[in-house]
Design a protein around this motif. Structure first.
Motif, PDB file in Angstrom:
ATOM      1  N   LYS A 152      30.720 -22.844   5.892  1.00 26.51           N
ATOM      2  CA  LYS A 152      29.331 -22.430   6.100  1.00 26.51           C
ATOM      3  C   LYS A 152      28.504 -22.567   4.831  1.00 26.51           C
ATOM      4  O   LYS A 152      27.340 -22.976   4.869  1.00 26.51           O
ATOM      5  CB  LYS A 152      29.305 -20.983   6.597  1.00 26.51           C
ATOM      6  N   GLN A 153      29.101 -22.239   3.698  1.00 24.74           N
ATOM      7  CA  GLN A 153      28.385 -22.334   2.426  1.00 24.74           C
ATOM      8  C   GLN A 153      28.011 -23.785   2.118  1.00 24.74           C
ATOM      9  O   GLN A 153      26.902 -24.072   1.660  1.00 24.74           O
ATOM     10  CB  GLN A 153      29.238 -21.760   1.299  1.00 24.74           C
ATOM     11  N   VAL A 154      28.931 -24.696   2.384  1.00 22.75           N
ATOM     12  CA  VAL A 154      28.670 -26.117   2.163  1.00 22.75           C
ATOM     13  C   VAL A 154      27.508 -26.588   3.038  1.00 22.75           C
ATOM     14  O   VAL A 154      26.628 -27.335   2.590  1.00 22.75           O
ATOM     15  CB  VAL A 154      29.933 -26.951   2.455  1.00 22.75           C
ATOM     16  N   ALA A 155      27.495 -26.144   4.290  1.00 24.06           N
ATOM     17  CA  ALA A 155      26.413 -26.529   5.202  1.00 24.06           C
ATOM     18  C   ALA A 155      25.062 -26.068   4.666  1.00 24.06           C
ATOM     19  O   ALA A 155      24.073 -26.812   4.697  1.00 24.06           O
ATOM     20  CB  ALA A 155      26.663 -25.945   6.587  1.00 24.06           C
ATOM     21  N   GLY A 156      25.014 -24.843   4.164  1.00 26.40           N
ATOM     22  CA  GLY A 156      23.767 -24.318   3.615  1.00 26.40           C
ATOM     23  C   GLY A 156      23.317 -25.073   2.381  1.00 26.40           C
ATOM     24  O   GLY A 156      22.129 -25.370   2.211  1.00 26.40           O
ATOM     25  N   GLN A 157      24.269 -25.404   1.519  1.00 28.67           N
ATOM     26  CA  GLN A 157      23.941 -26.157   0.307  1.00 28.67           C
ATOM     27  C   GLN A 157      23.463 -27.568   0.651  1.00 28.67           C
ATOM     28  O   GLN A 157      22.541 -28.095   0.017  1.00 28.67           O
ATOM     29  CB  GLN A 157      25.167 -26.214  -0.606  1.00 28.67           C
ATOM     30  N   VAL A 188      34.294 -24.854  10.324  1.00 26.11           N
ATOM     31  CA  VAL A 188      34.406 -26.245   9.865  1.00 26.11           C
ATOM     32  C   VAL A 188      33.625 -27.184  10.781  1.00 26.11           C
ATOM     33  O   VAL A 188      32.862 -28.042  10.318  1.00 26.11           O
ATOM     34  CB  VAL A 188      35.887 -26.675   9.799  1.00 26.11           C
ATOM     35  N   VAL A 189      33.813 -27.024  12.083  1.00 28.39           N
ATOM     36  CA  VAL A 189      33.140 -27.904  13.041  1.00 28.39           C
ATOM     37  C   VAL A 189      31.620 -27.761  12.939  1.00 28.39           C
ATOM     38  O   VAL A 189      30.887 -28.758  12.933  1.00 28.39           O
ATOM     39  CB  VAL A 189      33.620 -27.607  14.480  1.00 28.39           C
ATOM     40  N   VAL A 190      31.137 -26.523  12.842  1.00 23.91           N
ATOM     41  CA  VAL A 190      29.692 -26.298  12.721  1.00 23.91           C
ATOM     42  C   VAL A 190      29.163 -26.913  11.426  1.00 23.91           C
ATOM     43  O   VAL A 190      28.113 -27.567  11.409  1.00 23.91           O
ATOM     44  CB  VAL A 190      29.364 -24.792  12.779  1.00 23.91           C
ATOM     45  N   ALA A 191      29.890 -26.727  10.336  1.00 20.05           N
ATOM     46  CA  ALA A 191      29.465 -27.295   9.055  1.00 20.05           C
ATOM     47  C   ALA A 191      29.451 -28.823   9.112  1.00 20.05           C
ATOM     48  O   ALA A 191      28.522 -29.473   8.606  1.00 20.05           O
ATOM     49  CB  ALA A 191      30.388 -26.816   7.940  1.00 20.05           C
TER      50      ALA A 191
END
Length: 367
Positions: free
Chosen positions: A331-336, A187-190
């Motif tokens: 992580k998926q949200v960050a990539g999107q 979560v923090v990374v995203a």
């Protein structure tokens, strides 16, 4: 060409500060085809943020370099060993956002016109704020994120395109981290990724907005003032005040408007209106697929919550649930999100490269 009268040189500088054009001349030199002579610069003209450089290397090749913040540096090359020697040579170079070309024809019986189309250059050229030309990198020498300051003032900073590339590199580095903290680390990374993306979007938009003027495009500052200043200030003559202050500071009206902080480039609607009013670019006509612009605005909104509420916020749209499905950070949200912002920046950058010169609009007179 280096012996041109100062007045003529300045006139050439002013004339060729444009997104596309052609420059032709006859060059006289008894040394041009002489293999025993060392190479050197034939022409170097900084014009706004454009660099036009023509040089001969020690192997008797002529290189034409063109550089601008929007296109980067490209080079077109002609080998003199394949041309008929002559003391006078017709030369021409042309440039546009899509390509550059170099043309040469020796003034000799039976000679023919030789042309070359440019490619991306391994070495980059940039114009500093003091008007000096700087070379960055060379063959087999890569540089990134170059900044140069003198007496605390910036001389060279990354271009808008370079700043965005640095943003995506930073995100890629961030994504390689590992932790035993489990989902909260994800979560923090995203969330940090979202914050970095929005900052990168803001930096790109502001830099590119100003770069266009330095590439020879005329911003409609009258329309900007009409769109961003209250009626009371406009009636009080804010346009004249801005013009006077800009002249006193030695900067353009556009630069002064931006320096006043009147345009918040992190605000999607404000940024959209600024590009539309100044340059006629419409975000809705960038050719982006599906819900890209809608998603972009959502990510910007989520970033504000992350910054002002908590960097470990897992549910990013809590205030809209249950009318909306819950949107969890991962992580998926960050990539999107990275894909969404990259698509937008690429589309906006392409749109700026398609802009052409338009007549300069005179300030409206108050009656």
């Amino acid at each position: 060409m280096r012996n041109l009268p100062e007045e003529l040189f300045r006139e050439i500088q002013k004339t060729i500060c444009r997104p596309e054009g052609t420059f032709t001349f006859n060059y006289e030199s008894s040394d041009l085809f002489d293999k025993s002579k060392l190479g050197g610069v034939i022409i170097e003209i900084p014009s706004g943020q454009h660099v036009f450089r023509l040089e001969r290397d020690n192997h008797c090749c002529i290189h034409f370099y063109h550089s601008s913040p929007g296109t980067g540096t490209r080079v077109a090359t002609i080998d003199l060993n394949e041309l008929q020697p002559a003391s006078t040579v017709f030369m021409a170079f042309s440039w546009s956002p899509t390509e550059i070309k170099l043309h040469m024809q020796p003034k000799a019986s039976g000679s023919q016109l030789t042309s070359s189309t440019g490619v991306l250059s391994e070495k980059q050229f940039r114009v500093g704020t003091d008007g000096s030309v700087f070379q960055l990198g060379d063959a087999n020498v890569d540089v990134m994120g170059v900044s140069l300051f003198q007496d605390g003032n910036p001389v060279i900073l990354p271009t808008a395109k370079e700043a965005w590339e640095e943003t995506t590199k930073a995100i890629n580095i961030l994504s390689t981290g590992e932790s035993k903290e489990g989902y909260i680390y994800e979560v923090v990374v995203a969330n940090l990724t979202l914050a970095i993306l929005v900052t990168g979007y803001e930096a790109y938009s502001k830099k590119r907005f100003l770069e266009l003027e330095q590439e020879g495009l005329i911003a409609d500052t009258c329309a900007l003032i009409q769109a961003f200043y209250p009626k009371k200030e406009k009636e009080a003559g804010i346009a004249e005040v801005i013009d006077s202050e800009a002249k006193e500071a030695g900067i353009s009206v556009l630069q002064h408007i931006v320096s006043r902080g009147i345009i918040n480039f992190q605000n999607y609607n404000v940024c959209k209106r600024a590009f539309n009013k100044a340059y006629g670019i419409k975000f809705g006509e960038l050719g982006l697929a599906g819900d890209t612009l809608k998603d972009l605005q959502s990510y910007i909104r989520y970033r504000h919550k992350i910054v002002h509420v908590s960097p470990s916020l897992a549910l990013l749209n809590q205030e809209r649930v249950p009318s909306e499905d819950p949107f969890f950070s991962n992580k998926q949200v960050a990539g999107q999100a990275e894909q969404c912002f990259s698509q937008f920046i690429e589309a906006l950058h392409s749109a700026t490269l398609l802009l052409r010169l338009r007549p300069k609009k005179e300030p409206e007179q108050s009656i």
